[in-house]
Design a protein around this motif. Structure first.
Motif, PDB file in Angstrom:
ATOM      1  N   MET A   1      50.002  38.767  35.024  1.00  0.00           N
ATOM      2  CA  MET A   1      48.924  39.734  34.998  1.00  0.00           C
ATOM      3  C   MET A   1      48.175  39.567  33.670  1.00  0.00           C
ATOM      4  O   MET A   1      48.756  39.629  32.604  1.00  0.00           O
ATOM      5  CB  MET A   1      49.502  41.144  35.113  1.00  0.00           C
ATOM      6  CG  MET A   1      48.434  42.202  35.121  1.00  0.00           C
ATOM      7  SD  MET A   1      49.098  43.849  34.925  1.00  0.00           S
ATOM      8  CE  MET A   1      49.459  44.316  36.547  1.00  0.00           C
ATOM      9  N   SER A   2      46.897  39.352  33.752  1.00  0.00           N
ATOM     10  CA  SER A   2      46.097  39.178  32.538  1.00  0.00           C
ATOM     11  C   SER A   2      45.617  40.531  32.033  1.00  0.00           C
ATOM     12  O   SER A   2      45.704  41.543  32.720  1.00  0.00           O
ATOM     13  CB  SER A   2      44.902  38.270  32.828  1.00  0.00           C
ATOM     14  OG  SER A   2      44.015  38.929  33.701  1.00  0.00           O
TER      15      SER A   2
ATOM     16  N   GLU B   1      42.588  41.415  31.602  1.00  0.00           N
ATOM     17  CA  GLU B   1      41.362  41.811  32.279  1.00  0.00           C
ATOM     18  C   GLU B   1      41.613  42.269  33.718  1.00  0.00           C
ATOM     19  O   GLU B   1      40.756  42.859  34.337  1.00  0.00           O
ATOM     20  CB  GLU B   1      40.368  40.645  32.262  1.00  0.00           C
ATOM     21  CG  GLU B   1      39.963  40.254  30.853  1.00  0.00           C
ATOM     22  CD  GLU B   1      39.203  38.944  30.826  1.00  0.00           C
ATOM     23  OE1 GLU B   1      38.893  38.394  31.899  1.00  0.00           O
ATOM     24  OE2 GLU B   1      38.910  38.465  29.730  1.00  0.00           O
ATOM     25  N   GLU B   2      42.780  41.984  34.238  1.00  0.00           N
ATOM     26  CA  GLU B   2      43.113  42.373  35.614  1.00  0.00           C
ATOM     27  C   GLU B   2      43.490  43.857  35.647  1.00  0.00           C
ATOM     28  O   GLU B   2      44.261  44.325  34.808  1.00  0.00           O
ATOM     29  CB  GLU B   2      44.291  41.530  36.090  1.00  0.00           C
ATOM     30  CG  GLU B   2      44.591  41.675  37.556  1.00  0.00           C
ATOM     31  CD  GLU B   2      45.702  40.731  37.970  1.00  0.00           C
ATOM     32  OE1 GLU B   2      46.500  41.140  38.814  1.00  0.00           O
ATOM     33  OE2 GLU B   2      45.766  39.609  37.439  1.00  0.00           O
ATOM     34  N   PRO B   3      42.943  44.629  36.612  1.00  0.00           N
ATOM     35  CA  PRO B   3      43.249  46.057  36.654  1.00  0.00           C
ATOM     36  C   PRO B   3      44.704  46.318  37.044  1.00  0.00           C
ATOM     37  O   PRO B   3      45.318  45.538  37.778  1.00  0.00           O
ATOM     38  CB  PRO B   3      42.298  46.602  37.711  1.00  0.00           C
ATOM     39  CG  PRO B   3      41.959  45.439  38.559  1.00  0.00           C
ATOM     40  CD  PRO B   3      42.030  44.228  37.660  1.00  0.00           C
TER      41      PRO B   3
ATOM     42  N   ARG C   1      44.534  48.808  42.121  1.00  0.00           N
ATOM     43  CA  ARG C   1      43.350  48.357  42.852  1.00  0.00           C
ATOM     44  C   ARG C   1      43.293  49.123  44.167  1.00  0.00           C
ATOM     45  O   ARG C   1      44.290  49.220  44.876  1.00  0.00           O
ATOM     46  CB  ARG C   1      43.466  46.855  43.123  1.00  0.00           C
ATOM     47  CG  ARG C   1      42.275  46.270  43.821  1.00  0.00           C
ATOM     48  CD  ARG C   1      42.370  44.755  43.860  1.00  0.00           C
ATOM     49  NE  ARG C   1      43.663  44.289  44.325  1.00  0.00           N
ATOM     50  CZ  ARG C   1      43.851  43.584  45.439  1.00  0.00           C
ATOM     51  NH1 ARG C   1      42.819  43.236  46.180  1.00  0.00           N
ATOM     52  NH2 ARG C   1      45.040  43.198  45.795  1.00  0.00           N
TER      53      ARG C   1
END
Length: 70
Positions: A1-2, A4-6, A9
């Motif tokens: 998981m980066s 910037e990834e929420p 979702r």
């Protein structure tokens, strides 16, 4: 998981801000570890029995002394 990834979702529907807030609150509350329950205190009945048994000693006349008030 980066970064910037929420974290969450929405897959279907259009939730309101209140619905999202309720969802986030539920997830946060569920992710916290449960607090350990406080140890149960001994009842007055159990506490009173220990003191009497500790005060009785074996020996001559002990059976008679065990029934006398202290």
């Amino acid at each position: 998981m980066s970064a910037e990834e929420p974290l969450l979702r929405v897959v279907r529907g259009v939730p309101t801000a209140e619905e999202l807030a309720a969802l986030v609150g539920a997830v946060v509350a569920r992710s916290r570890p449960a607090a350990a329950p406080a140890p149960a205190a001994a009842s007055a009945w159990a506490r009173s029995g220990r003191a009497v048994a500790a005060g009785v000693t074996a020996g001559p006349g002990a059976w008679r002394a065990s029934g006398l008030p202290r």
